[in-house]
Write an enzyme that holds these catalytic residues in place. Structure first.
Site, short mmCIF file in Angstrom:
data_model
loop_
_atom_site.label_atom_id
_atom_site.label_comp_id
_atom_site.label_asym_id
_atom_site.label_seq_id
_atom_site.Cartn_x
_atom_site.Cartn_y
_atom_site.Cartn_z
N LYS A 120 0.81 -1.21 0.00
CA LYS A 120 0.00 0.00 0.00
C LYS A 120 0.86 1.27 0.00
CE LYS A 120 -4.26 -2.00 1.38
NZ LYS A 120 -3.86 -3.41 1.59
C1 LIG Z 1 -4.48 -4.51 0.98
C2 LIG Z 1 -3.71 -5.77 0.85
C3 LIG Z 1 -4.08 -6.78 -0.08
C4 LIG Z 1 -5.31 -6.68 -0.95
O1 LIG Z 1 -5.20 -5.69 -1.93
P1 LIG Z 1 -6.51 -5.14 -2.71
O2 LIG Z 1 -6.03 -3.97 -3.47
O3 LIG Z 1 -7.48 -4.75 -1.59
O4 LIG Z 1 -7.04 -6.24 -3.54
C5 LIG Z 1 -3.27 -7.91 -0.18
N1 LIG Z 1 -2.18 -8.07 0.61
C6 LIG Z 1 -1.81 -7.14 1.51
C7 LIG Z 1 -0.62 -7.38 2.35
C8 LIG Z 1 -2.55 -5.95 1.67
O5 LIG Z 1 -2.17 -5.04 2.58
#
Ligand SMILES: *Cc1c(COP(=O)(O)O)cnc(C)c1O
Length: 476
Positions: A120
């Site tokens: 993120k």
């Molecule tokens: C947010 C997240 C996801 C999922 O990603 P999306 O964009 O919501 O599909 C997968 N793995 C981790 C570690 C995350 O923080």
């Protein structure tokens, strides 16, 4: 570049107009009016570019209302070796998203080397700098209100800390995050970051955010904003690393690559879909879920059946524990030929708590053309995969990445490189690593002892008025 809503709003805003908001006024999600295309000449020129330069080329196609020199300064400030320094030993932090080859044709794209050790950061760090730039231009301020069960909150706080014109109020469920995640958020000393622990569950936090945002007068007076995963700028920033990963895994522009993405809200893989629509030679987008398999079900059957909150499993890949996928509407808009009337119909069903079935419609027949395949993983699969990848390649992966490796293996094809997106570092989910390997994950040096730092958090009941009062207090 102008933007359209998946539900047909016709105000055609530009990038900066939608940067600070969430949903379109009609409740839809924004997408570019048409997808910019990449030419063979561009691909050839971009192959050797460092990450920030590549980011500029791609973002310029989506952002036409920020002067190129300003945008360049923003991306140069965002994608630095210093910010993405948490890479595996022997990798070059300057690569930002290094590719690790597990075996010929099977790779990990490391997206979790940023300040909070989850993918993120890739988008949120850019968002922080874009927010500051646009707010400064307009002489405005914003109060970001969010709810988190872990990764999103820390990524948002690290991106917004110290940013001019931005305050963050982040709600988290009291006592329900790991000690490491709590320490990441609560130990930030910055005066524009406010942590609020709610006596309740994640959904209580989410409900408070919704209640505050639905109070239009309060929202306007206190300039309440969001940075959740439906934010278009976050999706746009994620398009960049599909290009980067594709360049790393190929030698020529004719080669195709498949990507496997551990998915929750469909934000990450939605960016892959957009990269593919832009003309990047992506063969398959392999969507991996955990036990919360609403998206796997859709790609297998054409039925989209969001779960009730109470039907959502609590799993060891918690960032994928979702009941409905908030970015999914973007893909369905493209699938139905960008007809907002069809999207409005389908989401009227979703919003009334029911499901929709594309079986028997022409849209189901179009689905294979978009390259998606899917699979799901369980806790037992996760443990077995973490163990196998450790023993076979001496590489430690986190629980979300393990879900993706498991599903990626089911969809490998001869001659097509498979790139698995690594979305977090194992240290964030130490308990499951212990369970799988009987040892603690490695911890990057600057995170040693963070649990012992002083913490700042206000603990409150799940009470909308109390949260509003807290915001008011800090806005004086
Ligand atoms: C947010 C997240 C996801 C999922 O990603 P999306 O964009 O919501 O599909 C997968 N793995 C981790 C570690 C995350 O923080």
């Amino acid at each position: 570049m102008r933007y359209v809503s998946t539900r047909g709003n016709d105000d055609r805003p530009e990038f900066c107009d939608i940067l600070l908001g969430g949903l379109a006024p009609d409740g839809g999600l924004y997408l570019p009016e048409r997808y910019p295309q990449v030419t063979a000449a561009e691909l050839a020129e971009w192959r050797e570019l460092p990450y920030a330069a590549l980011a500029l080329r791609i973002l310029q196609k989506f952002i036409t209302d920020i002067p190129a020199c300003d945008l360049k300064a923003i991306v140069d400030r965002t994608y630095t070796a210093r910010a993405y320094s948490h890479c595996r030993p022997g990798r070059d932090a300057g690569d930002i998203t290094p590719l690790t080859t597990l075996e010929p044709g099977f790779h990990l794209l490391e997206l979790s080397n940023g300040p909070t050790l989850a993918f993120k950061d890739m988008a949120m760090q850019l968002l922080g700098n874009l927010f500051e730039y646009v707010l400064d231009k307009r002489g405005e301020e914003i109060n970001i209100l969010g709810a988190t069960s872990g990764d999103t909150g820390s990524a948002a706080e690290y991106a917004m800390r110290g940013k001019h014109g931005v305050r963050v109020f982040m709600l988290s469920p009291d006592g329900r995050m790991s000690a490491f995640q709590r320490a990441q958020m609560y130990s930030l000393p910055d005066s524009n970051i406010h942590n609020i622990a709610i006596r309740g569950m994640f959904d209580d936090c989410q409900d408070i955010v919704k209640a505050v945002s639905n109070d239009a007068a309060f929202k306007a007076k206190y300039k309440i904003g969001a940075v959740n995963s439906i934010n278009w700028a976050r999706v746009a920033a994620q398009v960049i690393y599909y290009f980067k990963g594709w360049f790393e895994a190929t030698q020529s522009n004719e080669q195709q690559v498949s990507f496997c993405v551990p998915s929750g809200n469909f934000g990450n893989i939605c960016a892959g879909h957009i990269a593919r629509m832009m003309g990047l030679p992506i063969r398959r987008l392999v969507l991996a879920t955990n036990e919360n398999d609403v998206l796997d079900e859709f790609f297998r059957t054409g039925i989209y059946r969001p779960r009730k909150t109470a039907e959502t499993y609590v799993t060891s890949s918690p960032s994928m524990d979702i009941s409905k996928a908030s970015n999914f509407e973007r893909f369905v808009f493209d699938l139905v030929g960008r007809d907002p009337a069809v999207v409005r119909d389908l989401w009227a069903k979703v919003e009334s708590g029911s499901s929709f079935d594309l079986g028997g419609t022409p849209f189901k027949a179009r689905l294979p053309g978009f390259g998606f395949v899917s699979g799901r993983s369980s806790h037992a699969d996760r443990l077995a995969t973490i163990r196998d990848v450790w023993q076979r390649y001496h590489t430690m992966i986190d629980t979300h990445t393990a879900d993706a490796v498991k599903v990626a293996r089911e969809h490998r094809e001869p001659g097509i490189p498979m790139v698995v997106l690594e979305t977090a570092q194992p240290v964030k989910f130490a308990e499951t690593i212990q369970e799988a390997l009987g040892r603690d994950p490695l911890r990057p040096a600057d995170f040693v002892g963070i649990e012992d730092l002083p913490q700042r958090v206000e603990i409150m009941d799940a009470d909308v008025e109390a949260v509003k009062a807290c915001i008011v207090k800090f806005c004086r």
